[in-house]
Design an enzyme around this catalytic site. Structure first.
Site, mmCIF file in Angstrom:
data_model
loop_
_atom_site.group_PDB
_atom_site.id
_atom_site.type_symbol
_atom_site.label_atom_id
_atom_site.label_comp_id
_atom_site.label_asym_id
_atom_site.label_seq_id
_atom_site.Cartn_x
_atom_site.Cartn_y
_atom_site.Cartn_z
ATOM 1 N N GLY A 1 0.865 -1.402 0.191
ATOM 2 C CA GLY A 1 -0.006 -0.074 0.154
ATOM 3 C C GLY A 1 0.955 1.255 0.144
ATOM 4 O O GLY A 1 0.242 2.280 0.608
ATOM 5 N N SER A 2 2.055 1.145 -0.570
ATOM 6 C CA SER A 2 2.805 2.552 -0.812
ATOM 7 C C SER A 2 2.422 3.419 -1.528
ATOM 8 O O SER A 2 2.084 4.868 -1.290
ATOM 9 C CB SER A 2 4.125 2.219 -1.025
ATOM 10 O OG SER A 2 4.420 1.816 -2.292
ATOM 11 N N ASN A 3 1.404 3.102 -2.545
ATOM 12 C CA ASN A 3 0.635 3.827 -3.451
ATOM 13 C C ASN A 3 -0.454 4.364 -2.519
ATOM 14 O O ASN A 3 -0.997 5.589 -2.880
ATOM 15 C CB ASN A 3 0.364 3.019 -4.815
ATOM 16 C CG ASN A 3 1.572 3.161 -5.627
ATOM 17 O OD1 ASN A 3 1.862 3.929 -6.194
ATOM 18 N ND2 ASN A 3 2.081 1.707 -5.788
ATOM 19 N N MET B 1 -4.219 -7.630 -6.865
ATOM 20 C CA MET B 1 -3.638 -8.299 -7.624
ATOM 21 C C MET B 1 -4.711 -9.449 -7.930
ATOM 22 O O MET B 1 -4.118 -10.512 -8.412
ATOM 23 C CB MET B 1 -2.445 -9.060 -7.037
ATOM 24 C CG MET B 1 -1.261 -8.146 -6.701
ATOM 25 S SD MET B 1 -0.989 -6.941 -8.017
ATOM 26 C CE MET B 1 0.267 -7.867 -8.726
ATOM 27 N N ILE C 1 -7.553 -10.543 -10.916
ATOM 28 C CA ILE C 1 -8.301 -10.148 -12.055
ATOM 29 C C ILE C 1 -9.774 -9.619 -11.877
ATOM 30 O O ILE C 1 -10.426 -10.621 -11.146
ATOM 31 C CB ILE C 1 -8.243 -10.955 -13.173
ATOM 32 C CG1 ILE C 1 -6.743 -11.050 -13.484
ATOM 33 C CG2 ILE C 1 -8.996 -10.648 -14.364
ATOM 34 C CD1 ILE C 1 -6.365 -12.055 -14.438
ATOM 35 N N LEU C 2 -10.582 -8.769 -12.118
ATOM 36 C CA LEU C 2 -12.042 -8.446 -11.750
ATOM 37 C C LEU C 2 -12.646 -8.802 -12.870
ATOM 38 O O LEU C 2 -12.413 -8.402 -14.044
ATOM 39 C CB LEU C 2 -12.042 -6.958 -11.516
ATOM 40 C CG LEU C 2 -11.481 -6.534 -10.198
ATOM 41 C CD1 LEU C 2 -11.358 -4.869 -10.221
ATOM 42 C CD2 LEU C 2 -12.229 -6.917 -8.919
ATOM 43 N N ASN D 1 -6.518 1.575 -12.813
ATOM 44 C CA ASN D 1 -5.620 0.636 -12.436
ATOM 45 C C ASN D 1 -4.069 1.277 -12.803
ATOM 46 O O ASN D 1 -3.898 1.844 -13.528
ATOM 47 C CB ASN D 1 -5.556 -0.499 -13.413
ATOM 48 C CG ASN D 1 -4.472 -1.686 -12.950
ATOM 49 O OD1 ASN D 1 -4.338 -2.284 -11.532
ATOM 50 N ND2 ASN D 1 -3.693 -2.475 -13.864
ATOM 51 N N HIS E 1 -0.202 0.420 -13.281
ATOM 52 C CA HIS E 1 0.594 -0.905 -13.317
ATOM 53 C C HIS E 1 2.177 -0.392 -13.944
ATOM 54 O O HIS E 1 2.268 0.760 -14.397
ATOM 55 C CB HIS E 1 0.251 -1.572 -14.695
ATOM 56 C CG HIS E 1 0.977 -2.778 -15.335
ATOM 57 N ND1 HIS E 1 0.964 -3.892 -14.209
ATOM 58 C CD2 HIS E 1 1.732 -3.142 -16.316
ATOM 59 C CE1 HIS E 1 1.895 -4.854 -15.134
ATOM 60 N NE2 HIS E 1 2.484 -4.349 -16.266
ATOM 61 N N GLU F 1 5.602 6.211 -9.564
ATOM 62 C CA GLU F 1 4.067 5.567 -9.616
ATOM 63 C C GLU F 1 3.610 6.323 -8.452
ATOM 64 O O GLU F 1 2.390 7.050 -8.701
ATOM 65 C CB GLU F 1 4.152 4.163 -8.837
ATOM 66 C CG GLU F 1 4.430 2.941 -9.935
ATOM 67 C CD GLU F 1 4.291 1.832 -9.251
ATOM 68 O OE1 GLU F 1 3.504 0.961 -9.946
ATOM 69 O OE2 GLU F 1 4.589 1.434 -8.182
HETATM 70 C C1 GAR Z 1 2.958 -1.308 -7.708
HETATM 71 O O1 GAR Z 1 4.156 -1.268 -8.199
HETATM 72 C C2 GAR Z 1 1.907 -1.633 -8.656
HETATM 73 O O2 GAR Z 1 2.090 -0.856 -9.785
HETATM 74 C C3 GAR Z 1 1.759 -3.051 -8.751
HETATM 75 O O3 GAR Z 1 1.862 -3.437 -7.623
HETATM 76 C C4 GAR Z 1 2.486 -2.808 -6.639
HETATM 77 C C5 GAR Z 1 1.948 -2.126 -5.389
HETATM 78 O O4 GAR Z 1 2.683 -1.581 -4.461
HETATM 79 N N1 GAR Z 1 0.720 -3.551 -9.623
HETATM 80 C C6 GAR Z 1 0.616 -4.366 -10.505
HETATM 81 O O5 GAR Z 1 1.708 -5.107 -10.850
HETATM 82 C C7 GAR Z 1 -0.727 -4.559 -11.237
HETATM 83 N N2 GAR Z 1 -0.427 -5.622 -12.321
HETATM 84 P P1 GAR Z 1 2.200 -1.115 -3.311
HETATM 85 O O6 GAR Z 1 1.338 -2.240 -2.745
HETATM 86 O O7 GAR Z 1 3.159 -0.687 -2.411
HETATM 87 O O8 GAR Z 1 1.536 0.291 -3.577
#
Ligand code: GAR
Length: 204
Positions: A13-15, A95, A97-98, A112, A114, A184
């Site tokens: 969840g850093s994003n 992670m 697929i919906l 989303n 990516h 990101e």
């Molecule tokens: C992120 O790098 C995001 O782009 C990726 O998961 C990571 C989650 O990081 N998503 C995918 O690969 C989707 N196919 P976070 O939990 O630190 O936010």
């Protein structure tokens, strides 16, 4: 008007943290109204609680255990999400697929993130796969994108924002991961703002 975001995350969840911060500073005219995870131990749920945001664990196991389908799981997920009346649903490290059982409820309202450019490295471990592709001289750079999720296509849909991320010869995988995550955290904010603006034009 403050836009309502529901955030779906499976892991760290850093994003999510970047979005929570941007909402709190006012950089993003929005509020995270719920965080939902398919993993009980997802640190994203802890981050939500730290910010007094409802943190919901929606487990797949009980469905699988009694032979229920992904569609049934997704129908219930849609109901939970809809109860928060979101303007936008953000998949930030979600992670699973919906299926259309979820997506058909929220046209043009699911986006989303990516860690690769459009059409490249869909699915999991995109950064590691890009890093290996560079070692084999198959690509010169990678990137990050934010896109709408219209259907069950994996990491594919109309692009809202994208940014190239350079790779340097001396990069370790960790260096590249760090650089991508930094992009990101910025690009997701930009993507959310752009998606909200697009939707508000569409509903006027
Ligand atoms: C992120 O790098 C995001 O782009 C990726 O998961 C990571 C989650 O990081 N998503 C995918 O690969 C989707 N196919 P976070 O939990 O630190 O936010």
């Amino acid at each position: 008007m403050t836009n309502r975001l529901v955030f779906l995350a499976s892991g760290n969840g850093s994003n999510l943290q970047a979005v929570l911060n941007a909402c709190e500073t006012g950089e993003l005219p929005a509020q995270v109204v719920a965080v939902i995870s398919d993993h009980k131990a997802a640190y994203a749920l802890v981050r939500a609680k730290q910010h007094s945001v409802p943190a919901i664990y929606h487990a797949w196991k009980p469905y699988k255990g009694v032979g229920q389908s992904r569609q049934e799981y997704d129908t219930d997920l849609a109901e939970i999400v809809a109860s928060y009346n979101p303007d936008l649903i953000v998949l930030g490290g979600w992670m699973r697929i919906l299926t259309m059982s979820f997506l058909s409820h929220f046209p043009m309202r699911v986006i989303n993130l990516h860690p690769a450019l459009p059409g490249t490295f869909p699915g999991t471990h995109a950064i590691q796969r890009a890093y290996k592709a560079i070692q084999r001289d198959e690509i010169e750079h990678t990137g990050v994108m934010v896109h709408f999720v219209p259907d069950e296509g994996v990491d594919n849909g109309p692009v809202i924002a994208k940014e190239i991320v350079p790779i340097y010869p001396q990069d370790s995988l960790e260096n590249l991961e760090e650089r991508i995550h930094a992009v990101e955290h910025r690009l997701l904010i930009k993507g959310i703002a752009a998606a909200l603006a697009k939707n508000s034009i569409a509903t006027q």
